[in-house]
Design an enzyme around this catalytic site. Structure first.
Site, PDB file in Angstrom:
ATOM      1  N   GLY A   9       0.837  -1.206   0.000  1.00 61.88           N
ATOM      2  CA  GLY A   9       0.000   0.000   0.000  1.00 61.88           C
ATOM      3  C   GLY A   9       0.864   1.244   0.000  1.00 61.88           C
ATOM      4  O   GLY A   9       0.495   2.283   0.547  1.00 61.88           O
ATOM      5  N   GLN A 110      -0.489 -12.694   0.498  1.00 64.05           N
ATOM      6  CA  GLN A 110       0.699 -12.066   1.085  1.00 64.05           C
ATOM      7  C   GLN A 110       1.332 -12.981   2.132  1.00 64.05           C
ATOM      8  O   GLN A 110       2.557 -13.084   2.225  1.00 64.05           O
ATOM      9  CB  GLN A 110       0.346 -10.684   1.657  1.00 64.05           C
ATOM     10  CG  GLN A 110       0.002  -9.714   0.506  1.00 64.05           C
ATOM     11  CD  GLN A 110      -0.259  -8.292   0.927  1.00 64.05           C
ATOM     12  OE1 GLN A 110      -0.229  -7.955   2.107  1.00 64.05           O
ATOM     13  NE2 GLN A 110      -0.513  -7.425  -0.041  1.00 64.05           N
ATOM     14  N   ASP A 157      -3.307   3.122  19.228  1.00 65.75           N
ATOM     15  CA  ASP A 157      -4.253   3.213  20.347  1.00 65.75           C
ATOM     16  C   ASP A 157      -3.503   3.494  21.652  1.00 65.75           C
ATOM     17  O   ASP A 157      -3.934   4.289  22.483  1.00 65.75           O
ATOM     18  CB  ASP A 157      -5.040   1.897  20.456  1.00 65.75           C
ATOM     19  CG  ASP A 157      -5.595   1.484  19.106  1.00 65.75           C
ATOM     20  OD1 ASP A 157      -6.433   2.214  18.567  1.00 65.75           O
ATOM     21  OD2 ASP A 157      -5.151   0.448  18.567  1.00 65.75           O
ATOM     22  N   HIS A 185      -8.022  -3.938  17.631  1.00 65.89           N
ATOM     23  CA  HIS A 185      -7.906  -2.541  17.187  1.00 65.89           C
ATOM     24  C   HIS A 185      -9.261  -2.146  16.585  1.00 65.89           C
ATOM     25  O   HIS A 185      -9.462  -2.148  15.380  1.00 65.89           O
ATOM     26  CB  HIS A 185      -6.788  -2.381  16.146  1.00 65.89           C
ATOM     27  CG  HIS A 185      -6.812  -1.017  15.509  1.00 65.89           C
ATOM     28  ND1 HIS A 185      -6.550   0.140  16.205  1.00 65.89           N
ATOM     29  CD2 HIS A 185      -7.110  -0.619  14.251  1.00 65.89           C
ATOM     30  CE1 HIS A 185      -6.677   1.178  15.410  1.00 65.89           C
ATOM     31  NE2 HIS A 185      -7.019   0.748  14.212  1.00 65.89           N
TER      32      HIS A 185
END
Ligand code: NAD
Ligand code: LMR
Length: 326
Positions: A9, A110, A157, A185
């Site tokens: 990405g 992946q 977080d 998350h």
């Protein structure tokens, strides 16, 4: 020795905030040369090449080379650190569950490519959401890689919780230790201050405000991702990149003495979290490895919240199992 770092990405907004920091030495240290491998989908390869041009133009002394590819096998071949960022971000009104199917398919190939070709010391951080379950998927397709090498990011977080506590108590973040993010998350995550210390004092005692803890602190931290999306019109990027840098840096270089961090790791059953779920725990890092902090006393308030978030992770696992993704 040069460290190969793969970023998926790479043409996205986190990628743009992340790559320059990796190339400058902030991921692994100021003496560690890096080679970047940028993985993108075919439609975004050109944009990733543009970012690679800018990386070249920055003349980073530690950057030994950049490869841009849309081929996962090439991207992960011989890689030492893999940052799996590429995924579809949540947009307004979407919950993470909606993303499971859209993103699950990305992490299977992946995981297979990591299994086939990554270096023996590979460390994987999954950032792309739903991060915990994407890490579970990737890990389940990499049977030859030790499961402790697959992690997901809850450091953002953790950092958010530090910032909220620092503001409330008017102390610098450097004085806050031993905060924990438990679970997923997601909005069910549980930021736990009961073992945290502020300037050496127990944080829950220093706060002395159960109502603020329950009604303000926990929801503010847990829903911060959505608040950023609402405010920016796009999901958090620079802070996410910063947390990814923190996560890997801590994993490789260790947690400071007398402190710990939060990482989502493959559960060994600690604290009643079912084995195999990728759940956030308090961890210490030393010599490039992590360990879950053991024997913390968990009060009922915490227990209920940990169980709720872990329950959500179990549901996500069942959903991806039903989709044939694990
Ligand atoms: P973005 O849309 O700007 O970029 C994502 C990039 O991934 C795009 O360039 C896209 O082409 C690429 N991509 C999609 N599929 C891919 C594949 N199979 N292989 C390689 N690349 C692929 O998104 P962003 O804002 O950079 O966010 C990335 C992810 O990180 C999202 O899932 C977002 O929700 C998540 N995120 C996680 C945290 C966290 O704390 N864990 C924080 C912020 C954002
Ligand atoms: C975040 O926490 O900022 C990201 O995971 C974005 C989101 O979807 O909440």
């Amino acid at each position: 020795m040069t460290v190969n770092v793969t970023v998926t990405g790479a043409a996205g907004q986190i990628g743009y905030a992340l790559l320059f920091r990796i190339a400058s030495g902030q991921l692994l240290g100021p003496d560690v040369p890096v080679r970047l491998r940028l993985l993108e989908i075919p439609a975004a390869v050109k944009a990733a090449e543009g970012t690679a041009m800018e990386l070249d133009d920055s003349a980073f002394p530690l950057l030994e080379g950049i490869d841009v590819t849309d081929d996962a096998k090439r991207a992960f071949d011989g890689t030492n650190v893999a940052l799996l960022v590429g995924a579809r971000p949540r947009t307004k009104g979407m919950e993470r569950g909606d993303l499971l199917e859209a993103n699950g398919g990305i992490f299977k190939p992946q995981g297979e490519a990591i299994n086939a070709g990554a270096a023996s010391d590979i460390r994987v951080l999954v950032v792309g959401n739903p991060a915990n379950t994407n890490a579970l998927i990737a890990r389940s397709h990499a049977p030859d890689v030790p499961s402790d090498r697959f992690t997901a990011m809850t450091r953002l977080d953790h950092n958010r919780a530090m910032a909220q506590l620092s503001k409330r108590l008017d102390v610098p973040v450097s004085q806050i230790k031993k905060l924990t993010i438990w679970g997923n998350h997601s909005a069910t995550q549980y930021p736990d201050v009961f073992h945290a210390e502020v300037g050496g004092q127990n944080a829950a005692q220093a706060l002395n405000d159960a109502e603020w803890l329950r009604d303000t602190f926990i929801p503010t931290v847990a829903k911060r991702g959505a608040a950023i999306i609402e405010a920016r019109g796009a999901s958090s990027a620079a802070s996410a990149a910063s947390a990814a840098i923190d996560h890997v840096n801590t994993w490789v270089n260790g947690t400071p003495e007398g402190d710990w961090t939060s990482m989502a790791v493959v559960s060994d059953g600690s604290y009643g979290v079912p084995e195999g779920l990728v759940s956030s725990f308090p961890v210490v890092c030393k010599d490039g490895a992590w360990e879950i902090v053991q024997d913390l006393e968990i009060n009922q308030f915490s227990r209920d919240r940990i169980d709720a978030s872990v329950g959500e992770l179990a549901e996500e696992r069942d959903a991806v199992r039903n989709l044939g993704l694990i």
